[in-house]
Motif scaffolding. Sequence first.
Motif, PDB file in Angstrom:
ATOM      1  N   SER A  19       0.829  -1.204   0.000  1.00  0.00           N
ATOM      2  CA  SER A  19       0.000   0.000   0.000  1.00  0.00           C
ATOM      3  C   SER A  19       0.864   1.255   0.000  1.00  0.00           C
ATOM      4  O   SER A  19       0.577   2.221  -0.723  1.00  0.00           O
ATOM      5  CB  SER A  19      -0.919  -0.016   1.224  1.00  0.00           C
ATOM      6  OG  SER A  19      -1.731   1.122   1.265  1.00  0.00           O
ATOM      7  N   SER A  22       2.451   1.624  -3.457  1.00  0.00           N
ATOM      8  CA  SER A  22       1.452   2.085  -4.431  1.00  0.00           C
ATOM      9  C   SER A  22       1.248   3.586  -4.319  1.00  0.00           C
ATOM     10  O   SER A  22       1.044   4.263  -5.328  1.00  0.00           O
ATOM     11  CB  SER A  22       0.120   1.366  -4.198  1.00  0.00           C
ATOM     12  OG  SER A  22       0.267  -0.018  -4.379  1.00  0.00           O
ATOM     13  N   LEU A  23       1.318   4.098  -3.116  1.00  0.00           N
ATOM     14  CA  LEU A  23       1.176   5.538  -2.927  1.00  0.00           C
ATOM     15  C   LEU A  23       2.429   6.269  -3.397  1.00  0.00           C
ATOM     16  O   LEU A  23       2.334   7.299  -4.069  1.00  0.00           O
ATOM     17  CB  LEU A  23       0.878   5.841  -1.455  1.00  0.00           C
ATOM     18  CG  LEU A  23       0.579   7.282  -1.092  1.00  0.00           C
ATOM     19  CD1 LEU A  23      -0.557   7.848  -1.943  1.00  0.00           C
ATOM     20  CD2 LEU A  23       0.219   7.377   0.376  1.00  0.00           C
ATOM     21  N   ARG A  26       2.496   6.479  -7.043  1.00  0.00           N
ATOM     22  CA  ARG A  26       1.311   7.181  -7.550  1.00  0.00           C
ATOM     23  C   ARG A  26       0.431   6.303  -8.450  1.00  0.00           C
ATOM     24  O   ARG A  26       0.014   6.712  -9.539  1.00  0.00           O
ATOM     25  CB  ARG A  26       1.699   8.434  -8.319  1.00  0.00           C
ATOM     26  CG  ARG A  26       2.557   9.413  -7.555  1.00  0.00           C
ATOM     27  CD  ARG A  26       1.707  10.310  -6.689  1.00  0.00           C
ATOM     28  NE  ARG A  26       2.416  11.505  -6.273  1.00  0.00           N
ATOM     29  CZ  ARG A  26       2.878  11.687  -5.051  1.00  0.00           C
ATOM     30  NH1 ARG A  26       2.745  10.749  -4.147  1.00  0.00           N
ATOM     31  NH2 ARG A  26       3.493  12.796  -4.733  1.00  0.00           N
ATOM     32  N   TRP A  29      -5.119   3.924  -9.091  1.00  0.00           N
ATOM     33  CA  TRP A  29      -6.192   3.379  -8.275  1.00  0.00           C
ATOM     34  C   TRP A  29      -6.041   3.732  -6.795  1.00  0.00           C
ATOM     35  O   TRP A  29      -6.943   3.516  -6.010  1.00  0.00           O
ATOM     36  CB  TRP A  29      -6.329   1.874  -8.467  1.00  0.00           C
ATOM     37  CG  TRP A  29      -5.062   1.110  -8.238  1.00  0.00           C
ATOM     38  CD1 TRP A  29      -4.084   0.853  -9.160  1.00  0.00           C
ATOM     39  CD2 TRP A  29      -4.622   0.524  -7.026  1.00  0.00           C
ATOM     40  NE1 TRP A  29      -3.060   0.141  -8.578  1.00  0.00           N
ATOM     41  CE2 TRP A  29      -3.376  -0.077  -7.270  1.00  0.00           C
ATOM     42  CE3 TRP A  29      -5.166   0.434  -5.745  1.00  0.00           C
ATOM     43  CZ2 TRP A  29      -2.661  -0.745  -6.286  1.00  0.00           C
ATOM     44  CZ3 TRP A  29      -4.444  -0.233  -4.773  1.00  0.00           C
ATOM     45  CH2 TRP A  29      -3.218  -0.812  -5.053  1.00  0.00           C
ATOM     46  N   VAL A  30      -4.878   4.305  -6.418  1.00  0.00           N
ATOM     47  CA  VAL A  30      -4.669   4.764  -5.044  1.00  0.00           C
ATOM     48  C   VAL A  30      -4.826   6.277  -4.959  1.00  0.00           C
ATOM     49  O   VAL A  30      -5.519   6.784  -4.073  1.00  0.00           O
ATOM     50  CB  VAL A  30      -3.268   4.350  -4.532  1.00  0.00           C
ATOM     51  CG1 VAL A  30      -2.977   4.962  -3.171  1.00  0.00           C
ATOM     52  CG2 VAL A  30      -3.159   2.841  -4.471  1.00  0.00           C
ATOM     53  N   TRP A  44       0.498  13.233   0.790  1.00  0.00           N
ATOM     54  CA  TRP A  44       0.686  11.888   0.244  1.00  0.00           C
ATOM     55  C   TRP A  44       2.034  11.268   0.610  1.00  0.00           C
ATOM     56  O   TRP A  44       2.072  10.106   1.016  1.00  0.00           O
ATOM     57  CB  TRP A  44       0.461  11.873  -1.257  1.00  0.00           C
ATOM     58  CG  TRP A  44      -0.944  12.214  -1.673  1.00  0.00           C
ATOM     59  CD1 TRP A  44      -2.003  12.523  -0.861  1.00  0.00           C
ATOM     60  CD2 TRP A  44      -1.448  12.286  -2.995  1.00  0.00           C
ATOM     61  NE1 TRP A  44      -3.120  12.785  -1.607  1.00  0.00           N
ATOM     62  CE2 TRP A  44      -2.809  12.648  -2.916  1.00  0.00           C
ATOM     63  CE3 TRP A  44      -0.882  12.095  -4.240  1.00  0.00           C
ATOM     64  CZ2 TRP A  44      -3.614  12.801  -4.038  1.00  0.00           C
ATOM     65  CZ3 TRP A  44      -1.671  12.252  -5.358  1.00  0.00           C
ATOM     66  CH2 TRP A  44      -3.031  12.596  -5.262  1.00  0.00           C
ATOM     67  N   LYS A  51       2.917   4.512   6.401  1.00  0.00           N
ATOM     68  CA  LYS A  51       2.623   3.103   6.114  1.00  0.00           C
ATOM     69  C   LYS A  51       3.908   2.282   5.996  1.00  0.00           C
ATOM     70  O   LYS A  51       3.980   1.161   6.518  1.00  0.00           O
ATOM     71  CB  LYS A  51       1.792   2.970   4.832  1.00  0.00           C
ATOM     72  CG  LYS A  51       0.350   3.392   5.015  1.00  0.00           C
ATOM     73  CD  LYS A  51      -0.474   2.970   3.838  1.00  0.00           C
ATOM     74  CE  LYS A  51      -0.700   4.093   2.894  1.00  0.00           C
ATOM     75  NZ  LYS A  51      -1.699   3.765   1.843  1.00  0.00           N
ATOM     76  N   HIS A  94     -16.323   2.636  -0.314  1.00  0.00           N
ATOM     77  CA  HIS A  94     -14.880   2.466  -0.187  1.00  0.00           C
ATOM     78  C   HIS A  94     -14.448   2.089   1.233  1.00  0.00           C
ATOM     79  O   HIS A  94     -13.256   1.870   1.461  1.00  0.00           O
ATOM     80  CB  HIS A  94     -14.150   3.744  -0.588  1.00  0.00           C
ATOM     81  CG  HIS A  94     -14.226   4.023  -2.052  1.00  0.00           C
ATOM     82  ND1 HIS A  94     -13.443   4.955  -2.660  1.00  0.00           N
ATOM     83  CD2 HIS A  94     -14.991   3.503  -3.040  1.00  0.00           C
ATOM     84  CE1 HIS A  94     -13.714   5.004  -3.957  1.00  0.00           C
ATOM     85  NE2 HIS A  94     -14.658   4.132  -4.204  1.00  0.00           N
ATOM     86  N   TYR A 101      -6.910  -3.730   4.768  1.00  0.00           N
ATOM     87  CA  TYR A 101      -5.509  -3.598   5.153  1.00  0.00           C
ATOM     88  C   TYR A 101      -5.334  -3.643   6.670  1.00  0.00           C
ATOM     89  O   TYR A 101      -4.289  -4.077   7.167  1.00  0.00           O
ATOM     90  CB  TYR A 101      -4.919  -2.291   4.602  1.00  0.00           C
ATOM     91  CG  TYR A 101      -4.674  -2.346   3.121  1.00  0.00           C
ATOM     92  CD1 TYR A 101      -3.543  -2.973   2.618  1.00  0.00           C
ATOM     93  CD2 TYR A 101      -5.564  -1.785   2.217  1.00  0.00           C
ATOM     94  CE1 TYR A 101      -3.302  -3.036   1.259  1.00  0.00           C
ATOM     95  CE2 TYR A 101      -5.342  -1.848   0.850  1.00  0.00           C
ATOM     96  CZ  TYR A 101      -4.208  -2.469   0.386  1.00  0.00           C
ATOM     97  OH  TYR A 101      -3.969  -2.531  -0.966  1.00  0.00           O
TER      98      TYR A 101
END
Length: 115
Positions: A19, A22-23, A26, A29-30, A44, A51, A94, A101
């Motif tokens: 996770s 993914s952030l 960029r 879907w995140v 961000w 995380k 959502h 997670y």
Amino acid sequence: MPTAYVVVTVLAAAMTGFSAGSLFFRAKWVVQPLADYSIPRSWWPWLGTAKAAGAAGLLVGLILPVVGVMAGIGLVLYFAGAVVTVVRARWYSHIPFPLLYAAPVVGALVLGFTA
């Protein structure tokens, strides 16, 4: 150290690390939902870092349990904040995503306390 605890903790760290990555990278879907929830872009990198630190802390917790407990509690609070953010944005469909997670993190904490 029970096998279930190790497996769930590694799974929680892997999911949280994924996770975070993914952030950082960029993934659309995140970041698109974050933009939809009105999370400032300047936050961000900090969210991804939190995380990633939590994931690392879970793994360190396999050696130093107090670090794992602190990381687990921090991640549970992080994902609880994510649920609150989703509810405040009124994107009720959502809500399961941060809970997905958070579940292995809670599992790791529970198994760690019972071990």
